[in-house]
Design an enzyme around this catalytic site. Structure first.
Site, short mmCIF file in Angstrom:
data_model
loop_
_atom_site.label_atom_id
_atom_site.label_comp_id
_atom_site.label_asym_id
_atom_site.label_seq_id
_atom_site.Cartn_x
_atom_site.Cartn_y
_atom_site.Cartn_z
N ASP A 46 0.87 -1.17 0.00
CA ASP A 46 0.00 0.00 0.00
C ASP A 46 0.91 1.23 0.00
OD1 ASP A 46 -1.76 2.03 0.60
OD2 ASP A 46 -2.55 1.10 2.41
N ILE A 47 0.80 2.04 -1.03
CA ILE A 47 1.64 3.25 -1.09
C ILE A 47 1.06 4.30 -0.15
CG2 ILE A 47 2.44 5.10 -2.62
CD1 ILE A 47 3.80 2.36 -3.12
N GLU A 174 8.32 17.94 -21.20
CA GLU A 174 7.08 17.37 -21.78
C GLU A 174 6.17 18.48 -22.25
OE1 GLU A 174 2.85 16.04 -21.88
OE2 GLU A 174 3.75 17.61 -20.66
N GLU A 175 6.12 19.54 -21.44
CA GLU A 175 5.17 20.63 -21.73
C GLU A 175 5.53 21.38 -23.01
OE1 GLU A 175 2.48 20.73 -20.32
OE2 GLU A 175 2.63 20.14 -18.22
N HIS A 290 -2.53 23.96 -16.04
CA HIS A 290 -1.59 24.90 -16.65
C HIS A 290 -1.72 26.33 -16.11
CE1 HIS A 290 -0.34 22.25 -20.34
NE2 HIS A 290 -0.10 21.70 -19.17
N ASP A 309 -1.55 3.66 -5.55
CA ASP A 309 -1.64 2.22 -5.23
C ASP A 309 -1.79 1.39 -6.51
OD1 ASP A 309 -1.42 2.80 -2.52
OD2 ASP A 309 -3.58 2.76 -2.16
N1 TRP Z 1 0.54 17.09 -19.83
C1 TRP Z 1 -0.60 16.72 -20.65
C2 TRP Z 1 -0.89 17.92 -21.51
O1 TRP Z 1 -0.62 19.02 -21.07
C3 TRP Z 1 -1.78 16.41 -19.76
C4 TRP Z 1 -2.85 15.74 -20.49
C5 TRP Z 1 -3.92 16.32 -21.03
C6 TRP Z 1 -2.93 14.35 -20.73
N2 TRP Z 1 -4.68 15.39 -21.62
C7 TRP Z 1 -4.09 14.18 -21.46
C8 TRP Z 1 -2.14 13.27 -20.42
C9 TRP Z 1 -4.49 12.92 -21.85
C10 TRP Z 1 -2.53 12.02 -20.82
C11 TRP Z 1 -3.69 11.84 -21.54
O2 TRP Z 1 -1.33 17.77 -22.62
ZN ZN Z 2 1.31 16.87 -17.91
CA CA Z 3 -2.29 4.00 -0.42
#
Ligand code: TRP
Ligand code: ZN
Ligand code: CA
Length: 320
Positions: A46-47, A174-175, A290, A309
């Site tokens: 269990d986390i 990623e962004e 955002h 979990d």
């Molecule tokens: N970081 C993703 C984004 O800004 C977050 C996100 C939006 C996402 N829709 C998603 C992640 C669907 C997984 C699946 O676009």
């Molecule tokens: Zn994201």
């Molecule tokens: Ca937990």
């Protein structure tokens, strides 16, 4: 990743049989005394929600001390990497910081390998660690980053020795277009790409008005998550908000089986969804998506706990 997917008990039985064959011979198995139980796969722990939230508090402090964000190229990003790396190093992981350049500045991916397991069968779990410049990025994506970290630390505490090799990752930029994860996958040889038998992605898993979305991708990974939520009695839906909108995209494009969890971003919860999950219909899953208000207040604890979990369950089950 081609285990039968007829439920948790079946998967556990198949895995137990595999362990038996790998650990000894069939003759050895026949000598197990009557009444002794067959080798069993250890269940995931269990986390601790408190531990996951403590990481979020640290990421919030890092943002606050560095101009309010943890974005690519800003000091808050590198400080986030340093925080994660120190925890992982202390827990016995082999960590690697992979540098890349994007829009003229250095970005970083953090990779943490858990020593042992079959190097030709790698299970990965990852999340992006950067925020947008507008805010501290606690739900997007401190939530995934903290849950993946806490799962890795749980692997160490349990001294888990899975059959497969475990690798955890935190992606940069990623962004700005899933830059870090794309760099990572591109950096791999064809041979090492083929060793990755599954990539699990966690991007936004504590949305304040949460839905419970499972990526509709590799069937075994998807079923592993669905089984976990079914065991909790929590209904799930297939994630449709934006296939390819996060770091699993590069892995999927390289032919690697992918899956993941998501609690929703800018889309509004419908009344049908509010009936099954609670929360507020007509309001975005994450109103602070955002924005500057994506702080430690922008987290639903129940969603973060369940998804953490579920993450650990999938890591344990798929690597066993
Ligand atoms: N970081 C993703 C984004 O800004 C977050 C996100 C939006 C996402 N829709 C998603 C992640 C669907 C997984 C699946 O676009
Ligand atoms: Zn994201
Ligand atoms: Ca937990």
């Amino acid at each position: 990743m081609k285990l039968p997917v007829s439920g948790r008990a079946m998967a556990a039985a198949v895995v137990a049989a595999t362990t038996l064959l790998a650990g000894g011979t069939i003759a050895d198995a026949a000598t197990v005394p009557q009444g002794a139980s067959a080798p069993r796969v250890a269940a995931a722990p269990d986390i601790s929600l408190a531990n996951v939230k403590a990481h979020l508090t640290q990421l919030q402090s890092i943002a606050s001390a560095n101009g309010g964000n943890r974005a690519h190229g800003r000091p808050g990003y590198k400080a986030s990497v340093d925080y994660m790396k120190a925890k992982l190093d202390a827990a016995g992981f082999t960590t690697t910081v992979q540098q890349f350049t994007y829009s003229g500045v250095t970005g970083y991916n953090l990779i943490a390998d858990w020593p042992g397991g079959d190097a030709n069968q790698v299970i990965m779990a990852g999340s992006h660690l950067d925020s947008v410049t507008a805010g501290p990025g606690i739900n997007d994506n401190g939530s995934g980053s903290a849950a993946v970290l806490e799962t890795a630390l749980a692997v160490s505490r349990a001294q888990y020795r899975p059959t497969k090799h475990l690798r955890f990752a935190w992606w940069g930029a990623e962004e700005l277009g899933m830059v870090g994860s794309r760099n990572y996958v591109n950096s791999l040889s064809t041979g090492s790409r083929q060793t990755i038998k599954g990539y699990l992605n966690f991007d936004m898993i504590g949305s304040p008005n949460p839905g419970y979305f499972v990526y509709d991708d590799d069937p075994t990974i998807e079923q592993t998550f669905k089984d976990y939520f079914a065991g909790l009695g929590v209904p799930t839906e297939i994630e449709t908000e934006g296939d390819g909108r996060s770091d699993h995209a590069a892995f999927k494009n390289a032919g690697i089986p992918v899956g993941g969890l998501f609690t929703g971003a800018e889309t509004r919860k419908t009344s049908a969804q509010a009936q099954k999950w609670g929360g507020t219909a007509g309001v975005a899953f994450d109103r602070c998506y955002h924005s500057s208000c994506d702080t430690t207040s922008n987290i639903n604890d129940t969603a973060l706990d369940r998804n953490s979990d579920a993450l650990a369950h999938a890591v344990w089950t798929l690597s066993s």
